[in-house]
Design a protein around this motif. Structure first.
Motif, PDB file in Angstrom:
ATOM      1  N   PRO A 288       0.846  -1.252   0.056  1.00 49.71           N
ATOM      2  CA  PRO A 288       0.028   0.095   0.184  1.00 49.71           C
ATOM      3  C   PRO A 288       0.925   1.294  -0.030  1.00 49.71           C
ATOM      4  O   PRO A 288       1.614   1.516   0.918  1.00 49.71           O
ATOM      5  CB  PRO A 288      -0.814  -0.223   1.402  1.00 49.71           C
ATOM      6  CG  PRO A 288      -1.035  -1.547   1.378  1.00 49.71           C
ATOM      7  CD  PRO A 288       0.441  -2.339   0.926  1.00 49.71           C
ATOM      8  N   GLY A 289       0.542   2.273  -0.998  1.00 48.25           N
ATOM      9  CA  GLY A 289       1.566   3.387  -1.051  1.00 48.25           C
ATOM     10  C   GLY A 289       2.792   3.548  -1.641  1.00 48.25           C
ATOM     11  O   GLY A 289       3.228   4.331  -1.498  1.00 48.25           O
ATOM     12  N   GLU A 290       3.123   2.192  -2.157  1.00 51.42           N
ATOM     13  CA  GLU A 290       4.385   2.156  -2.522  1.00 51.42           C
ATOM     14  C   GLU A 290       4.667   3.050  -3.901  1.00 51.42           C
ATOM     15  O   GLU A 290       3.874   3.187  -4.780  1.00 51.42           O
ATOM     16  CB  GLU A 290       4.826   0.749  -3.047  1.00 51.42           C
ATOM     17  CG  GLU A 290       5.831   0.372  -4.209  1.00 51.42           C
ATOM     18  CD  GLU A 290       7.214   0.867  -3.155  1.00 51.42           C
ATOM     19  OE1 GLU A 290       8.243   1.697  -3.679  1.00 51.42           O
ATOM     20  OE2 GLU A 290       7.512   0.485  -2.109  1.00 51.42           O
ATOM     21  N   PRO A 291       5.471   4.006  -3.625  1.00 51.33           N
ATOM     22  CA  PRO A 291       5.758   5.152  -4.460  1.00 51.33           C
ATOM     23  C   PRO A 291       6.468   4.738  -6.057  1.00 51.33           C
ATOM     24  O   PRO A 291       6.438   5.737  -7.013  1.00 51.33           O
ATOM     25  CB  PRO A 291       6.412   6.242  -4.152  1.00 51.33           C
ATOM     26  CG  PRO A 291       7.456   5.363  -2.894  1.00 51.33           C
ATOM     27  CD  PRO A 291       6.459   4.304  -2.442  1.00 51.33           C
ATOM     28  N   THR A 292       7.130   3.468  -6.155  1.00 49.42           N
ATOM     29  CA  THR A 292       7.997   3.226  -7.140  1.00 49.42           C
ATOM     30  C   THR A 292       7.062   3.372  -8.521  1.00 49.42           C
ATOM     31  O   THR A 292       6.064   2.577  -8.543  1.00 49.42           O
ATOM     32  CB  THR A 292       8.748   2.035  -6.932  1.00 49.42           C
ATOM     33  OG1 THR A 292       9.634   2.166  -5.868  1.00 49.42           O
ATOM     34  CG2 THR A 292       9.432   1.674  -8.353  1.00 49.42           C
ATOM     35  N   PRO A 293       7.362   4.041  -9.372  1.00 44.64           N
ATOM     36  CA  PRO A 293       6.674   4.069 -10.743  1.00 44.64           C
ATOM     37  C   PRO A 293       6.935   2.798 -11.582  1.00 44.64           C
ATOM     38  O   PRO A 293       8.280   2.352 -11.821  1.00 44.64           O
ATOM     39  CB  PRO A 293       6.938   5.316 -11.476  1.00 44.64           C
ATOM     40  CG  PRO A 293       8.507   5.731 -10.921  1.00 44.64           C
ATOM     41  CD  PRO A 293       8.491   5.143  -9.476  1.00 44.64           C
ATOM     42  N   ILE A 294       6.380   2.296 -12.460  1.00 42.42           N
ATOM     43  CA  ILE A 294       6.521   1.163 -13.426  1.00 42.42           C
ATOM     44  C   ILE A 294       7.240   1.739 -14.428  1.00 42.42           C
ATOM     45  O   ILE A 294       6.578   2.848 -15.273  1.00 42.42           O
ATOM     46  CB  ILE A 294       5.375   0.527 -13.740  1.00 42.42           C
ATOM     47  CG1 ILE A 294       4.665  -0.030 -12.612  1.00 42.42           C
ATOM     48  CG2 ILE A 294       5.477  -0.704 -14.841  1.00 42.42           C
ATOM     49  CD1 ILE A 294       3.333  -0.535 -12.934  1.00 42.42           C
ATOM     50  N   PRO A 295       8.641   1.447 -15.069  1.00 42.76           N
ATOM     51  CA  PRO A 295       8.982   2.016 -16.068  1.00 42.76           C
ATOM     52  C   PRO A 295       8.342   1.884 -17.542  1.00 42.76           C
ATOM     53  O   PRO A 295       7.494   1.059 -17.338  1.00 42.76           O
ATOM     54  CB  PRO A 295      10.541   1.350 -16.153  1.00 42.76           C
ATOM     55  CG  PRO A 295      10.649   0.852 -14.868  1.00 42.76           C
ATOM     56  CD  PRO A 295       9.349   0.237 -14.221  1.00 42.76           C
ATOM     57  N   GLU A 296       8.651   2.203 -18.465  1.00 44.73           N
ATOM     58  CA  GLU A 296       8.020   2.012 -19.848  1.00 44.73           C
ATOM     59  C   GLU A 296       8.362   0.716 -20.279  1.00 44.73           C
ATOM     60  O   GLU A 296       7.430   0.114 -20.890  1.00 44.73           O
ATOM     61  CB  GLU A 296       8.562   2.996 -20.797  1.00 44.73           C
ATOM     62  CG  GLU A 296       7.983   2.925 -22.062  1.00 44.73           C
ATOM     63  CD  GLU A 296       8.271   4.058 -23.244  1.00 44.73           C
ATOM     64  OE1 GLU A 296       9.575   4.292 -23.360  1.00 44.73           O
ATOM     65  OE2 GLU A 296       7.478   4.785 -23.580  1.00 44.73           O
ATOM     66  N   ARG A 297       9.502   0.238 -20.053  1.00 43.43           N
ATOM     67  CA  ARG A 297      10.018  -1.219 -20.263  1.00 43.43           C
ATOM     68  C   ARG A 297      10.416  -2.019 -19.142  1.00 43.43           C
ATOM     69  O   ARG A 297      11.088  -1.812 -18.364  1.00 43.43           O
ATOM     70  CB  ARG A 297      11.020  -1.474 -21.507  1.00 43.43           C
ATOM     71  CG  ARG A 297      10.560  -0.767 -22.596  1.00 43.43           C
ATOM     72  CD  ARG A 297      11.844  -0.531 -23.788  1.00 43.43           C
ATOM     73  NE  ARG A 297      11.334  -0.085 -25.113  1.00 43.43           N
ATOM     74  CZ  ARG A 297      11.233   0.896 -25.313  1.00 43.43           C
ATOM     75  NH1 ARG A 297      11.285   2.214 -24.359  1.00 43.43           N
ATOM     76  NH2 ARG A 297      10.840   1.517 -26.359  1.00 43.43           N
ATOM     77  N   ALA A 298       9.321  -2.849 -18.518  1.00 44.38           N
ATOM     78  CA  ALA A 298       9.592  -3.455 -17.251  1.00 44.38           C
ATOM     79  C   ALA A 298       9.127  -4.894 -17.128  1.00 44.38           C
ATOM     80  O   ALA A 298       8.316  -5.499 -18.153  1.00 44.38           O
ATOM     81  CB  ALA A 298       9.080  -2.722 -16.193  1.00 44.38           C
TER      82      ALA A 298
END
Length: 351
Positions: A288-298
Motif C-alpha cells: 500500500p502506497g509504494e511510490p515506485t513508478p513502473i518504467p516504460e519497459r519492465a
C-alpha cells in the motif's frame, strides 16, 4: 546477453547525468559493488554465482570516472577468461590472490532504480527464458502422478529448469492437503493426492522468471475452481492497472479493490502480491502506497492468492506495445479474463 550489446557499465560511465548522480564525475568518485543483482546487471547477465546462496557475488565491479574493472579470486581466472570474458564488455580483468582478498568495501547501493528499466537485449532474454521455464513446467506436469511426493515433484521441476541453464532459487509444491493451507509450501514427503500447486522462480543470465500452475487429477473440486477463478480475476486487475508511470501502490490498490469485488477483501493481507521483477525475484514489492513508478519497459510478476489453495502467477513484460505474458501456457487451459487470459487449473488424467 550478446557481447555486442552496449554494456550497462558503458551506459553508466559515458552518461554525464548518471555519473553525476552516482558521484563518479568527482575526483576520487568510485562505485564498488559485489551485490549479486548489481553485478549481474553491470555484467550484462554474465557473472554466474559459484554459490547461489551466497549473499555476495564472487565478482566485485569497480567503476570510476576513468573506467571499469572486475575483481575476482585468481583461482577463477581460467574459467573467467574462457567462459565469462568480461573484457569483451569493456572491463579490465583484475584477479587477486584468493587467500588475501581485494580489501575493498562496497559503496552504498545506488543501482536499484536503474535496474528496473529493461533494454532490448533484456526483453529478448526474458522472452526466451520465459518460454523455457514454461516448457520445463509443461514437461513436469505431463509426468505427474497422484502418488508422487511433493519432493519428487519439486526435483523433477528443478531438474528440467536446470537442464535449460537455470538455477531455481524458489521451488514450491503442495499436495491436496497442504495446498489448502500454505502460501509458500516448501515440498515435503507428502503425496500430491487429488490436486496440487507447483511454483517456481528460475534465474538465467541474471533475470528471474516466476510462474505457478495448479493441477487436478480428474475434474477439480468445485470450490477450488471457484477460488482459482477469483484469484485469476484479481491477477487480471493487477495486469490491467500495470501501465508505464503508474506507481506500484496504485496498482496494488486496484488489486485490493478486485479482491473485495470477488468477496475476499482481506486476502491481500495473507500473502505478498508480487511486483517488479528482474535481477532479483522481486526488485520491488507492491505494498500500500509504494511510490515506485513502473518504467516504460519492465518485467512484472503478480501472484495473488486466495485461502483454500488458489493462486495465479506469470511473468509479464510491459513495453510500449502493451503486456506480454512470457510464461503463458494456453494449451494447458485458461480463464477468459481481461485484459489477458489467466491460467486455469490443469486437468490431468485421474489415476
Amino acid at each position: 546477453m550478446s557481447a555486442s550489446a552496449p554494456s550497462a557499465v558503458r551506459g553508466l560511465v559515458d552518461n554525464a547525468s548518471r555519473k553525476r548522480a552516482l558521484g563518479l564525475d568527482a575526483a576520487g568518485g568510485v562505485l564498488v559493488t559485489s551485490r549479486p543483482a548489481d553485478v549481474r546487471w553491470l555484467l550484462c547477465g554474465r557473472g554466474r554465482p559459484i554459490d547461489a546462496s551466497a549473499p555476495t557475488s564472487p565478482y566485485t565491479v569497480v567503476l570510476d570516472s576513468a573506467g571499469a574493472s572486475v575483481l575476482y579470486p585468481d583461482i577463477e581466472d581460467s574459467r573467467v577468461r574462457a567462459e565469462e570474458p568480461f573484457d569483451e564488455l569493456g572491463y579490465e580483468l583484475v584477479p587477486y590472490r584468493w587467500h588475501e582478498g581485494h580489501g575493498l568495501v562496497d559503496t552504498p547501493p545506488v543501482l536499484d532504480a536503474l535496474r528496473l528499466e529493461l533494454d532490448g537485449d533484456e526483453l529478448a532474454c526474458y522472452r526466451t527464458s520465459g518460454a523455457a521455464v514454461a516448457n520445463a513446467m509443461r514437461e513436469t506436469l505431463a509426468q505427474l502422478r497422484p502418488e508422487w511426493t511433493e519432493l519428487r515433484t519439486a526435483a523433477e521441476l528443478a531438474a528440467r529448469a536446470r537442464a535449460r541453464g537455470f538455477t531455481t532459487p524458489v521451488v514450491l509444491v503442495a499436495g491436496d492437503a497442504r495446498q489448502l493451507v500454505h502460501r509458500h509450501p516448501l515440498p515435503t514427503e507428502a503425496a500430491l493426492g487429488r490436486h496440487a500447486l507447483l511454483a517456481v522462480t528460475a534465474e538465467r543470465e541474471g533475470l528471474h522468471v516466476s510462474m505457478t500452475r495448479l493441477v487436478s487429477f480428474g475434474p477439480p473440486p468445485h470450490e477450488l475452481a471457484e477460488l482459482v477463478r477469483a484469484a485469476a480475476e484479481v491477477d487480471a486487475a493487477y495486469l490491467a492497472a500495470s501501465r508505464p508511470g503508474a506507481t506500484l501502490g496504485e496498482v496494488f490498490a486496484a488489486g485490493a479493490e478486485a479482491y473485495a469485488a470477488q468477496g475476499f477483501p482481506e486476502e491481500w493481507r495473507l500473502h505478498h502480491q508480487g511486483g517488479l521483477t528482474g535481477y532479483r525475484g522481486r526488485e520491488v514489492f507492491a505494498v500500500p502506497g509504494e511510490p515506485t513508478p513502473i518504467p516504460e519497459r519492465a518485467a512484472l510478476a503478480w501472484n495473488p492468492s486466495v485461502t483454500g489453495g488458489a493462486k495465479s502467477e506469470d511473468t509479464v513484460l510491459l513495453t510500449p506495445d502493451g503486456l506480454e505474458v512470457v510464461t503463458r501456457t494456453p494449451d494447458l487451459g485458461e480463464i477468459a479474463t481481461a485484459p489477458i487470459p489467466r491460467p486455469a487449473i490443469v486437468v490431468l488424467a485421474a489415476a
